[in-house]
Design a protein around this motif. Structure first.
Motif, PDB file in Angstrom:
ATOM      1  N   MET A   1      45.545  44.675  48.354  1.00  0.00           N
ATOM      2  CA  MET A   1      45.862  43.112  47.858  1.00  0.00           C
ATOM      3  C   MET A   1      45.302  42.844  46.205  1.00  0.00           C
ATOM      4  SD  MET A   1      44.873  41.043  51.285  1.00  0.00           S
ATOM      5  CE  MET A   1      45.059  39.456  50.508  1.00  0.00           C
ATOM      6  N   LEU A   2      44.128  43.923  46.014  1.00  0.00           N
ATOM      7  CA  LEU A   2      43.603  43.731  44.744  1.00  0.00           C
ATOM      8  C   LEU A   2      44.412  44.296  43.841  1.00  0.00           C
ATOM      9  CD1 LEU A   2      39.867  44.403  45.476  1.00  0.00           C
ATOM     10  CD2 LEU A   2      40.819  42.134  45.122  1.00  0.00           C
ATOM     11  N   ASP A   3      45.299  45.435  43.995  1.00  0.00           N
ATOM     12  CA  ASP A   3      46.071  46.163  43.283  1.00  0.00           C
ATOM     13  C   ASP A   3      47.309  45.372  42.797  1.00  0.00           C
ATOM     14  OD1 ASP A   3      44.328  48.509  43.403  1.00  0.00           O
ATOM     15  OD2 ASP A   3      45.497  49.471  44.874  1.00  0.00           O
ATOM     16  N   THR A   4      47.491  44.250  43.427  1.00  0.00           N
ATOM     17  CA  THR A   4      48.604  43.525  43.159  1.00  0.00           C
ATOM     18  C   THR A   4      48.311  42.656  41.901  1.00  0.00           C
ATOM     19  OG1 THR A   4      47.949  41.327  44.511  1.00  0.00           O
ATOM     20  CG2 THR A   4      49.298  43.130  45.595  1.00  0.00           C
ATOM     21  N   GLY A   5      47.096  42.252  41.701  1.00  0.00           N
ATOM     22  CA  GLY A   5      46.585  41.538  40.356  1.00  0.00           C
ATOM     23  C   GLY A   5      46.667  40.065  40.521  1.00  0.00           C
ATOM     24  N   VAL A   6      47.102  39.605  41.975  1.00  0.00           N
ATOM     25  CA  VAL A   6      46.908  38.256  42.122  1.00  0.00           C
ATOM     26  C   VAL A   6      45.608  37.748  42.545  1.00  0.00           C
ATOM     27  CG1 VAL A   6      47.838  36.527  43.995  1.00  0.00           C
ATOM     28  CG2 VAL A   6      49.451  38.483  43.295  1.00  0.00           C
ATOM     29  N   LEU A   7      44.662  38.671  42.999  1.00  0.00           N
ATOM     30  CA  LEU A   7      43.338  38.495  43.192  1.00  0.00           C
ATOM     31  C   LEU A   7      42.484  39.103  42.228  1.00  0.00           C
ATOM     32  CD1 LEU A   7      43.268  38.627  47.374  1.00  0.00           C
ATOM     33  CD2 LEU A   7      44.143  36.747  45.795  1.00  0.00           C
ATOM     34  N   ARG A   8      41.357  38.591  41.795  1.00  0.00           N
ATOM     35  CA  ARG A   8      40.366  38.969  40.939  1.00  0.00           C
ATOM     36  C   ARG A   8      39.406  40.159  41.445  1.00  0.00           C
ATOM     37  NH1 ARG A   8      35.576  37.613  37.728  1.00  0.00           N
ATOM     38  NH2 ARG A   8      35.755  37.737  35.601  1.00  0.00           N
ATOM     39  N   ASP A   9      39.120  39.656  42.824  1.00  0.00           N
ATOM     40  CA  ASP A   9      37.909  40.676  43.383  1.00  0.00           C
ATOM     41  C   ASP A   9      38.130  40.375  44.704  1.00  0.00           C
ATOM     42  OD1 ASP A   9      36.309  38.485  43.698  1.00  0.00           O
ATOM     43  OD2 ASP A   9      35.615  38.305  41.690  1.00  0.00           O
ATOM     44  N   ALA A  10      37.174  41.203  45.379  1.00  0.00           N
ATOM     45  CA  ALA A  10      37.229  41.162  46.836  1.00  0.00           C
ATOM     46  C   ALA A  10      36.733  39.765  47.565  1.00  0.00           C
ATOM     47  CB  ALA A  10      36.316  42.136  47.507  1.00  0.00           C
ATOM     48  N   GLY A  11      35.833  39.029  46.835  1.00  0.00           N
ATOM     49  CA  GLY A  11      35.507  37.822  47.050  1.00  0.00           C
ATOM     50  C   GLY A  11      36.620  36.687  47.167  1.00  0.00           C
ATOM     51  N   MET A  12      37.769  37.110  46.884  1.00  0.00           N
ATOM     52  CA  MET A  12      38.927  36.140  46.757  1.00  0.00           C
ATOM     53  C   MET A  12      39.711  36.521  47.873  1.00  0.00           C
ATOM     54  SD  MET A  12      39.937  35.374  42.722  1.00  0.00           S
ATOM     55  CE  MET A  12      38.702  34.567  41.757  1.00  0.00           C
ATOM     56  N   VAL A  13      39.426  37.409  48.729  1.00  0.00           N
ATOM     57  CA  VAL A  13      40.209  37.661  49.961  1.00  0.00           C
ATOM     58  C   VAL A  13      39.929  36.763  51.005  1.00  0.00           C
ATOM     59  CG1 VAL A  13      40.825  39.553  51.897  1.00  0.00           C
ATOM     60  CG2 VAL A  13      40.406  40.243  49.424  1.00  0.00           C
ATOM     61  N   TYR A  14      40.536  35.805  51.262  1.00  0.00           N
ATOM     62  CA  TYR A  14      40.291  34.421  51.896  1.00  0.00           C
ATOM     63  C   TYR A  14      40.445  34.396  53.154  1.00  0.00           C
ATOM     64  CZ  TYR A  14      38.813  32.405  47.286  1.00  0.00           C
ATOM     65  OH  TYR A  14      38.334  32.568  46.021  1.00  0.00           O
ATOM     66  N   PHE A  15      40.728  35.721  54.019  1.00  0.00           N
ATOM     67  CA  PHE A  15      40.993  35.694  55.275  1.00  0.00           C
ATOM     68  C   PHE A  15      40.281  34.556  56.137  1.00  0.00           C
ATOM     69  CE2 PHE A  15      41.655  40.517  54.887  1.00  0.00           C
ATOM     70  CZ  PHE A  15      42.788  40.186  54.193  1.00  0.00           C
ATOM     71  N   ASP A  16      40.790  34.180  57.207  1.00  0.00           N
ATOM     72  CA  ASP A  16      39.990  33.228  57.974  1.00  0.00           C
ATOM     73  C   ASP A  16      38.770  33.981  58.716  1.00  0.00           C
ATOM     74  OD1 ASP A  16      41.757  31.322  57.980  1.00  0.00           O
ATOM     75  OD2 ASP A  16      43.027  31.809  59.880  1.00  0.00           O
ATOM     76  N   ALA A  17      38.775  35.123  58.862  1.00  0.00           N
ATOM     77  CA  ALA A  17      37.556  35.826  59.055  1.00  0.00           C
ATOM     78  C   ALA A  17      37.581  37.455  58.420  1.00  0.00           C
ATOM     79  CB  ALA A  17      37.328  36.153  60.690  1.00  0.00           C
ATOM     80  N   ARG A  18      36.573  37.671  57.944  1.00  0.00           N
ATOM     81  CA  ARG A  18      36.460  38.815  57.289  1.00  0.00           C
ATOM     82  C   ARG A  18      35.151  39.682  57.122  1.00  0.00           C
ATOM     83  NH1 ARG A  18      36.034  36.066  50.970  1.00  0.00           N
ATOM     84  NH2 ARG A  18      33.952  35.690  50.957  1.00  0.00           N
ATOM     85  N   LEU A  19      35.055  40.702  56.653  1.00  0.00           N
ATOM     86  CA  LEU A  19      33.606  41.612  56.452  1.00  0.00           C
ATOM     87  C   LEU A  19      33.288  40.994  55.175  1.00  0.00           C
ATOM     88  CD1 LEU A  19      34.764  45.372  57.040  1.00  0.00           C
ATOM     89  CD2 LEU A  19      33.894  43.653  58.803  1.00  0.00           C
ATOM     90  N   SER A  20      31.933  40.601  55.114  1.00  0.00           N
ATOM     91  CA  SER A  20      31.437  40.135  53.917  1.00  0.00           C
ATOM     92  C   SER A  20      31.091  40.900  53.062  1.00  0.00           C
ATOM     93  CB  SER A  20      29.938  39.359  54.484  1.00  0.00           C
ATOM     94  OG  SER A  20      29.319  39.224  53.193  1.00  0.00           O
ATOM     95  N   ALA A  21      31.457  40.800  51.653  1.00  0.00           N
ATOM     96  CA  ALA A  21      31.642  41.539  50.653  1.00  0.00           C
ATOM     97  C   ALA A  21      30.045  41.822  50.238  1.00  0.00           C
ATOM     98  CB  ALA A  21      32.232  40.959  49.336  1.00  0.00           C
ATOM     99  N   ALA A  22      29.192  41.089  50.680  1.00  0.00           N
ATOM    100  CA  ALA A  22      27.720  41.003  50.276  1.00  0.00           C
ATOM    101  C   ALA A  22      26.846  41.306  51.414  1.00  0.00           C
ATOM    102  CB  ALA A  22      27.317  39.809  49.587  1.00  0.00           C
TER     103      ALA A  22
END
Length: 373
Positions: A209-230
């Motif tokens: 998803m990040l490689d597409t360039g649509v998102l700036r960083d992993a913090g913009m992976v806005y899944f309903d539930a996700r692994l926290s990046a922090a």
């Protein structure tokens, strides 16, 4: 015992009109001054957990990770009260509202990241003034975390319905209990996910998803539930910010129950339900539309059911974990109270009937947020 933390986004509003105010910078400056003048505790430097968000009309805070729900409630009440004090010093109120009842033209916060978001997503970002509640629950590893994500998917819409607190949009009744959830899902990475199957596949998906360039960083992976990046947590992001301070605690207890139940099923070799993402999107839409005032989708059968039926299905699913955590009585009483009194959407609509104006709805909700009502 798994620890739990909550992030809440609050709306800054005018004390007289209830209109949103772009004052997050002034409120954060007040929080900085207060922290600088505070006495250190136990050798720890003074500070605060308030941060800016996408729009200047918002303020965010995060609780510490705690194991006891009573402590979590105290943290939320204390943080909301502090937010109200800092806002007052800047000439504003804070309101736990998923969207502004009154019309608003939001103001993007300053900073390279927010500027990038504004340029990339255009009108979607400019209109994105929504306030959510995110629940973090600790996990032992990414592998356990992804196993949890795969198994909690069908249950998340029920949390949206329970938390629904955004019936108004740009001065009109949207017809939804959680219109925030619909606005939020305009973003390209938001919403339910497919079953990942392993931590490696999860991380591969995020990298792709990040490689597409649509998102700036992993913090913009806005899944309903996700692994926290922090943090070493699963982060559940489907809830509106809740009007009553007790409601996010109820949600947190249920989310911890979901995480523990899912982790046990994974350890026992039980596979996740292979429910299609399309069905999950329908369930999420129905939850946002109905809140607790219309039909929902049963997470087990994926058929229409009553609000009480869907909530009770969730309760039954996690009951064993709740009992093991000492949360069963709190959750049982909280569910009964929520079903009887209604969520924030029902309260807001009731306030409009009695108070007469959307401005009065906003200011009354600010009083509830600060604990003054």
């Amino acid at each position: 015992m798994r620890t739990v933390g909550v992030e809440e986004e609050l709306l800054l509003v005018d004390a007289d009109s209830g209109e949103p105010l772009a004052l997050s910078g002034a409120v954060l400056a007040a929080a900085d001054r207060s922290a600088a003048g505070a006495r250190p505790r136990g050798g720890e430097p003074p500070g605060h957990t308030f941060e800016k968000e996408l729009q200047k009309e918002q303020l965010e805070f995060a609780t510490r990770p705690v194991a006891e729900m009573g402590e979590l409630l105290e943290e939320i009440i204390r943080s909301r009260a502090a937010a109200a004090r800092h806002a007052a010093s800047a000439g504003a109120l804070v309101a736990a509202l998923g969207t502004s009842p009154l019309p608003v033209r939001p103001s993007l916060s300053t900073g390279k990241r927010y500027e990038w978001v504004g340029e990339q997503f255009g009108l979607t970002a400019q209109e994105q003034l929504t306030c959510g509640c995110h629940v973090h629950v600790s996990v032992e590893s990414d592998e356990e975390g992804v196993a949890v994500l795969d198994r909690i998917r069908p249950w998340l819409p029920v949390l949206t319905a329970m938390s629904a607190n955004s019936p108004f949009w740009q001065g009109e009744d949207s017809g939804y209990g959680s219109y925030r959830s619909r606005v939020w899902n305009r973003l390209p990475s938001a919403g339910p996910t497919d079953v990942f199957g392993s931590a490696d596949r999860y991380h591969e998906q995020v990298r792709a998803m990040l490689d597409t360039g649509v998102l700036r960083d992993a913090g913009m992976v806005y899944f309903d539930a996700r692994l926290s990046a922090a943090y070493p947590t699963v982060e559940v992001r489907v809830a509106d910010v809740c009007l009553e301070a007790s409601t996010p605690v109820l949600l947190a207890a249920l989310v911890r129950g979901l995480v523990e139940t899912a982790a046990r099923a994974w350890r026992d070799g039980q596979p996740p339900a292979r429910i299609g993402t399309g069905l999950l999107r329908l369930a999420a839409w129905r939850a946002g539309r109905s809140g607790l005032d219309g039909p929902l989708i049963d997470p087990g059968t994926m058929r229409e059911t009553s609000p009480a039926g869907a909530v009770e299905a969730l309760h039954a699913h996690v009951r064993e974990a709740l009992a093991d955590h000492g949360d069963e009585e709190r959750v049982r009483e909280g569910i009964a109270r929520l079903l009887e009194r209604g969520n924030g959407a029902r309260v807001q609509r009731g306030l409009l009937r009695t108070q007469g104006t959307l401005g009065a709805v906003a200011t009354r909700c600010a009083e509830i947020t600060a604990g003054a009502a």
